[in-house]
Motif scaffolding. Structure first.
Motif, PDB file in Angstrom:
ATOM      1  N   PHE B 308       0.774  -1.240   0.017  1.00  0.00           N
ATOM      2  CA  PHE B 308      -0.024   0.078   0.030  1.00  0.00           C
ATOM      3  C   PHE B 308       0.784   1.459   0.052  1.00  0.00           C
ATOM      4  CE2 PHE B 308       0.558  -0.983   4.396  1.00  0.00           C
ATOM      5  CZ  PHE B 308       0.707   0.157   4.801  1.00  0.00           C
ATOM      6  N   ASP B 309       0.238   2.497  -0.225  1.00  0.00           N
ATOM      7  CA  ASP B 309       1.234   3.522  -0.180  1.00  0.00           C
ATOM      8  C   ASP B 309       0.405   3.731   0.922  1.00  0.00           C
ATOM      9  OD1 ASP B 309       2.489   6.508  -0.402  1.00  0.00           O
ATOM     10  OD2 ASP B 309       0.741   6.949  -2.148  1.00  0.00           O
ATOM     11  N   ARG B 310       1.830   4.558   1.873  1.00  0.00           N
ATOM     12  CA  ARG B 310       1.476   5.008   3.440  1.00  0.00           C
ATOM     13  C   ARG B 310       0.238   6.389   3.255  1.00  0.00           C
ATOM     14  NH1 ARG B 310       5.357   5.217   8.859  1.00  0.00           N
ATOM     15  NH2 ARG B 310       2.845   4.847   9.948  1.00  0.00           N
ATOM     16  N   ASP B 311       1.107   7.335   2.362  1.00  0.00           N
ATOM     17  CA  ASP B 311       0.181   8.634   2.474  1.00  0.00           C
ATOM     18  C   ASP B 311      -1.197   8.494   1.751  1.00  0.00           C
ATOM     19  OD1 ASP B 311       2.055   9.480   3.068  1.00  0.00           O
ATOM     20  OD2 ASP B 311       3.063   9.627   1.261  1.00  0.00           O
ATOM     21  N   ALA B 312      -1.353   7.006   1.423  1.00  0.00           N
ATOM     22  CA  ALA B 312      -3.347   7.053   0.732  1.00  0.00           C
ATOM     23  C   ALA B 312      -4.567   6.741   1.501  1.00  0.00           C
ATOM     24  CB  ALA B 312      -2.814   6.474  -0.619  1.00  0.00           C
ATOM     25  N   VAL B 313      -3.734   6.626   3.100  1.00  0.00           N
ATOM     26  CA  VAL B 313      -4.711   5.916   4.353  1.00  0.00           C
ATOM     27  C   VAL B 313      -4.655   6.595   5.299  1.00  0.00           C
ATOM     28  CG1 VAL B 313      -4.226   4.310   6.177  1.00  0.00           C
ATOM     29  CG2 VAL B 313      -2.943   3.359   4.818  1.00  0.00           C
ATOM     30  N   PRO B 314      -6.416   6.492   5.080  1.00  0.00           N
ATOM     31  CA  PRO B 314      -7.207   7.356   5.243  1.00  0.00           C
ATOM     32  C   PRO B 314      -7.285   7.338   6.826  1.00  0.00           C
ATOM     33  CG  PRO B 314      -8.516   5.599   5.214  1.00  0.00           C
ATOM     34  CD  PRO B 314      -7.323   5.169   4.301  1.00  0.00           C
ATOM     35  N   ALA B 315      -6.606   8.980   7.372  1.00  0.00           N
ATOM     36  CA  ALA B 315      -6.578   9.444   8.568  1.00  0.00           C
ATOM     37  C   ALA B 315      -6.866   8.321   9.850  1.00  0.00           C
ATOM     38  CB  ALA B 315      -6.438  11.077   8.566  1.00  0.00           C
ATOM     39  N   ASP B 316      -8.403   8.287   9.814  1.00  0.00           N
ATOM     40  CA  ASP B 316      -9.399   7.450  10.604  1.00  0.00           C
ATOM     41  C   ASP B 316      -8.335   6.231  10.491  1.00  0.00           C
ATOM     42  OD1 ASP B 316     -10.003   6.996   8.310  1.00  0.00           O
ATOM     43  OD2 ASP B 316     -11.875   6.401   9.245  1.00  0.00           O
ATOM     44  N   ARG B 317      -7.872   5.247   9.271  1.00  0.00           N
ATOM     45  CA  ARG B 317      -7.510   4.091   9.721  1.00  0.00           C
ATOM     46  C   ARG B 317      -6.613   3.647  10.504  1.00  0.00           C
ATOM     47  NH1 ARG B 317      -8.162   1.004   5.185  1.00  0.00           N
ATOM     48  NH2 ARG B 317      -6.572  -0.311   5.986  1.00  0.00           N
ATOM     49  N   ARG B 318      -7.304   4.093  12.002  1.00  0.00           N
ATOM     50  CA  ARG B 318      -5.868   4.584  13.309  1.00  0.00           C
ATOM     51  C   ARG B 318      -4.656   3.543  13.416  1.00  0.00           C
ATOM     52  NH1 ARG B 318      -6.583   9.150  15.998  1.00  0.00           N
ATOM     53  NH2 ARG B 318      -4.453   8.768  16.764  1.00  0.00           N
ATOM     54  N   GLY B 319      -4.689   2.745  13.364  1.00  0.00           N
ATOM     55  CA  GLY B 319      -4.383   1.299  13.300  1.00  0.00           C
ATOM     56  C   GLY B 319      -2.558   0.958  13.036  1.00  0.00           C
ATOM     57  N   SER B 338       8.029  -0.653   4.958  1.00  0.00           N
ATOM     58  CA  SER B 338       8.746  -0.568   3.922  1.00  0.00           C
ATOM     59  C   SER B 338       7.679  -1.273   3.017  1.00  0.00           C
ATOM     60  CB  SER B 338      10.273  -0.547   3.713  1.00  0.00           C
ATOM     61  OG  SER B 338       9.902  -1.613   4.470  1.00  0.00           O
ATOM     62  N   SER B 339       6.736  -0.304   2.386  1.00  0.00           N
ATOM     63  CA  SER B 339       5.726  -0.546   1.793  1.00  0.00           C
ATOM     64  C   SER B 339       5.329  -0.519   0.311  1.00  0.00           C
ATOM     65  CB  SER B 339       3.632  -1.083   2.249  1.00  0.00           C
ATOM     66  OG  SER B 339       3.170  -1.671   1.687  1.00  0.00           O
ATOM     67  N   ALA B 340       5.192  -1.184  -1.346  1.00  0.00           N
ATOM     68  CA  ALA B 340       4.627   0.197  -2.145  1.00  0.00           C
ATOM     69  C   ALA B 340       3.176  -1.179  -2.948  1.00  0.00           C
ATOM     70  CB  ALA B 340       5.992  -0.221  -3.399  1.00  0.00           C
ATOM     71  N   PRO B 341       2.574  -0.116  -3.276  1.00  0.00           N
ATOM     72  CA  PRO B 341       1.763  -0.982  -3.953  1.00  0.00           C
ATOM     73  C   PRO B 341       2.039  -2.173  -5.028  1.00  0.00           C
ATOM     74  CG  PRO B 341       1.552   1.181  -3.691  1.00  0.00           C
ATOM     75  CD  PRO B 341       2.294   1.205  -3.869  1.00  0.00           C
ATOM     76  N   GLY B 342       1.933  -3.328  -5.003  1.00  0.00           N
ATOM     77  CA  GLY B 342       1.756  -4.324  -5.279  1.00  0.00           C
ATOM     78  C   GLY B 342       3.133  -5.031  -5.038  1.00  0.00           C
ATOM     79  N   GLN B 343       4.366  -4.818  -4.314  1.00  0.00           N
ATOM     80  CA  GLN B 343       5.050  -5.481  -3.683  1.00  0.00           C
ATOM     81  C   GLN B 343       5.658  -6.018  -2.060  1.00  0.00           C
ATOM     82  OE1 GLN B 343       8.463  -2.629  -4.958  1.00  0.00           O
ATOM     83  NE2 GLN B 343       8.062  -3.091  -7.373  1.00  0.00           N
ATOM     84  N   GLY B 344       4.315  -6.025  -1.871  1.00  0.00           N
ATOM     85  CA  GLY B 344       3.908  -6.363  -0.498  1.00  0.00           C
ATOM     86  C   GLY B 344       4.495  -5.481   0.498  1.00  0.00           C
ATOM     87  N   THR B 345       4.642  -5.699   1.834  1.00  0.00           N
ATOM     88  CA  THR B 345       4.874  -5.038   2.853  1.00  0.00           C
ATOM     89  C   THR B 345       5.634  -5.606   4.149  1.00  0.00           C
ATOM     90  OG1 THR B 345       2.927  -4.397   2.816  1.00  0.00           O
ATOM     91  CG2 THR B 345       4.010  -3.745   4.781  1.00  0.00           C
ATOM     92  N   GLU B 346       6.641  -4.648   4.926  1.00  0.00           N
ATOM     93  CA  GLU B 346       7.390  -5.364   5.363  1.00  0.00           C
ATOM     94  C   GLU B 346       8.248  -3.791   6.784  1.00  0.00           C
ATOM     95  OE1 GLU B 346      10.961  -8.158   6.432  1.00  0.00           O
ATOM     96  OE2 GLU B 346      11.861  -5.983   5.743  1.00  0.00           O
ATOM     97  N   VAL B 347       7.184  -4.814   7.712  1.00  0.00           N
ATOM     98  CA  VAL B 347       6.905  -3.606   9.848  1.00  0.00           C
ATOM     99  C   VAL B 347       8.661  -4.123   9.814  1.00  0.00           C
ATOM    100  CG1 VAL B 347       6.415  -2.743  10.851  1.00  0.00           C
ATOM    101  CG2 VAL B 347       4.882  -3.806   9.050  1.00  0.00           C
TER     102      VAL B 347
END
Lengths: 211, 356
Positions: B308-319, B338-347
């Motif tokens: 996902f694109d972090r900037d696109a996550v709505p502010a009310d999704r506080r997770g 670190s995440s990008a659309p289509g490339q998986g996510t690593e926290v």
């Protein structure tokens, strides 16, 4: 050409499952359900890869490797395990197996692992990578052959990424290396794992389970 | 009738391990056994001979020599308490005779010649004892009576004790069996029933099977992950991983290098990261790796999913912000996503270790 594979496992259901999962990807030329059965079968068929259960009713996998390896140096072993103690897994790897995967591995991944082992590379599961990193901790060196008892920073990085669930291809991209280089790092680590005299290897293995 | 087995104690030995062995067999304190032997040793050396006898018996290669030595020890003891030579010889003959007879099959069977021999010896002993007893035996008559009673009742008591042991062993076995049965019923059979009912839902079946596998393994091997070291990071992450697997039907592969006491903030943040991956990545498998080094604990939670694109996550999704970043920041750590659309996510969760 399809890889010729021999399966050694005493669980009938599991054998049937592996056989169907491997589908047409490899050529399963033989099967054995015990150590006594396996040794002559492997010697006769001379396969590319033997999928080896760590524990068999009449012995452990390392005994088979020790019996076969001197006569058939070209045969490569890949250890499969469900719930065996790390001690046993490490014993099989130190006897010469080129990798270790858990029995919950998917058919696709297993096929890839067989291919990798057949071409002389090593296969580490994330847990095994974690184990090696733990056993080869920095700053705990104990005499012996330094080269064999230490991981290079690069090897450490590679193992860390394996433990984090990265595939070789992804590791190569991330570290700006070629896949071949990643493979050779892992093979080097395997060699160290097999030859190192670090006492942590056994100490750690007795306290942990790999699966 | 089998003689009780008795092994020389090897851990706690001072001389040959006889006292330790006896203490272990009888379940009494070894000091008490040693004291008895010491007192017996004062009685004309009887304790020393008895020790020798039991040592031979414990090695179990010369039981007859052991029996003879026991007899000798008994004689020395009786001699020491003041019996005349004649009386001692009589008692020894009675005891030896009975022992010989008794050994032939545990009862006085009529068809064993040695039984007769033993009885005859015992008879001769009795005659010697009665004839030559005289003044000394009257003084020690209670002792002689006690000895005779012991000879008669001894085998019976012995058998009783052995039967009781056998009963106890059987009871323990059956208790263990019912515990296994209960365990299998509560877990494995229930799971199998659930699997049959959900045969059409592969993800659910896989999750059920995996949970059962964890439980069973924990029980069979006393896995570190399930109880033994509750409070360790590995155990805590393993428990969290099991929860996430169960709730969301994904597989969580957990690998670790090193271990440390669990930190709640870190574990909860890792849980949140796993939950996010399970919910939003659309994958079957999540990789979790925890590494403990001298100065920090790191946990990596990775999926190969949608990203996902972090900037696109709505502010009310506080997770992410609250549960992961905020939680770790308050504990003095940091989170890198670190995440990008289509490339998986690593926290990556990192918490410096407090100097302990």
């Amino acid at each position: 050409m399809k890889r010729r594979v021999v399966l050694v496992d005493d669980h009938e259901l599991f054998l049937a499952g592996v056989r169907s999962e491997l589908g047409g990807a490899v050529d399963v030329v033989g099967e054995a359900a015990s150590a006594a059965e396996a040794v002559p079968v492997i010697k006769e068929l001379d396969p590319d890869v033997v999928l080896l259960d760590v524990h068999l009713p009449d012995g452990s996998g390392d005994a088979i490797i020790n019996a076969v390896a001197p006569e058939r140096p070209g045969v490569r072993f890949l250890a499969l395990s469900v719930s065996d103690a790390a001690e046993d897994v490490i014993a099989v790897i130190r006897a010469g197996a080129r990798g270790y995967v858990t029995k919950t591995i998917s058919g696709e991944e297993l096929t890839a692992a067989i291919e990798r082992v057949a071409s002389g590379d090593a296969v580490f599961s994330p847990r095994l990578a974690g184990f090696v990193l733990d056993a080869f901790r920095e700053g705990e060196r104990v005499g012996g052959d330094t080269e064999l008892d230490e991981l290079t920073p690069r090897e450490r990085e590679v193992l860390q990424l394996i433990a984090r669930g990265y595939m070789y291809k992804e590791i190569a991209a991330r570290l700006h290396l070629s896949v071949k280089t990643v493979e050779s790092h892992v093979s080097n680590v395997l060699r160290k794992l097999q030859l190192s005299t670090r006492h942590e290897l056994t100490r750690w293995a007795t306290q942990h389970r790999l699966v | 009738m089998p003689l009780p087995s008795f092994a020389l104690g090897s851990d706690d030995r001072v001389i040959a391990g006889v006292c330790a062995g006896i203490a272990q067999t009888l379940g009494v304190d070894v000091t008490l056994v040693r004291l008895v032997f010491a007192l017996l040793a004062l009685a004309g050396g009887a304790g020393i001979v008895l020790y020798l006898a039991l040592w031979l018996y414990g090695r179990s290669d010369r039981p007859w020599w052991a029996a003879v030595l026991v007899l000798l020890a008994g004689s020395l003891l009786l001699h020491a308490v003041g019996l005349s030579d004649r009386a001692v010889a009589g008692i020894a003959l009675v005891a030896g005779g009975f022992a010989l007879a008794w050994r032939q099959g545990g009862k006085f069977s009529a068809d064993a010649p040695l039984s007769y021999g033993g009885l005859v010896l015992a008879g001769i002993g009795a005659v010697l004892l009665l004839e030559g007893g005289g003044a000394t035996t009257t003084v020690l008559a209670p002792g002689a009576v006690a000895g005779a009673l012991l000879l008669i009742a001894g085998p019976w008591l012995w058998r009783l004790a052995i039967e009781r042991d056998a009963e106890r062993a059987a009871r323990i076995r059956s208790e263990e069996r019912s515990e296994v049965a209960a365990r299998v019923h509560d877990s494995v059979l229930q799971t199998l029933a659930l699997i049959q009912r959900h045969a059409q839902e592969p993800r659910r079946v896989a999750a059920l099977a995996r949970r059962q596998e964890r439980e069973l393994r924990g029980w069979l091997y006393g896995d570190r992950a399930l109880g033994d070291e509750a409070g360790s990071l590995e155990a805590a992450l393993s428990a969290v991983a099991a929860d996430v697997e169960e709730l969301h039907g994904v597989r969580v592969e957990l690998a670790t290098a090193g271990d440390s006491p669990a930190d709640d903030a870190l574990v909860l943040a890792a849980r949140e990261a796993m939950t996010n991956a399970a919910k939003f990545a659309g994958v079957d498998e999540i990789d979790v790796y925890a590494e403990v080094t001298d100065d920090a604990v790191s946990v990596f939670v990775r999926d190969r999913g949608a990203g996902f694109d972090r900037d696109a996550v709505p502010a009310d999704r506080r997770g992410l912000t609250e549960s992961i970043d905020g939680r770790l920041a308050r504990a003095g750590g940091s989170a890198t996503i670190s995440s990008a659309p289509g490339q998986g996510t690593e926290v990556e969760l990192r918490l410096p270790r407090r100097p302990s």
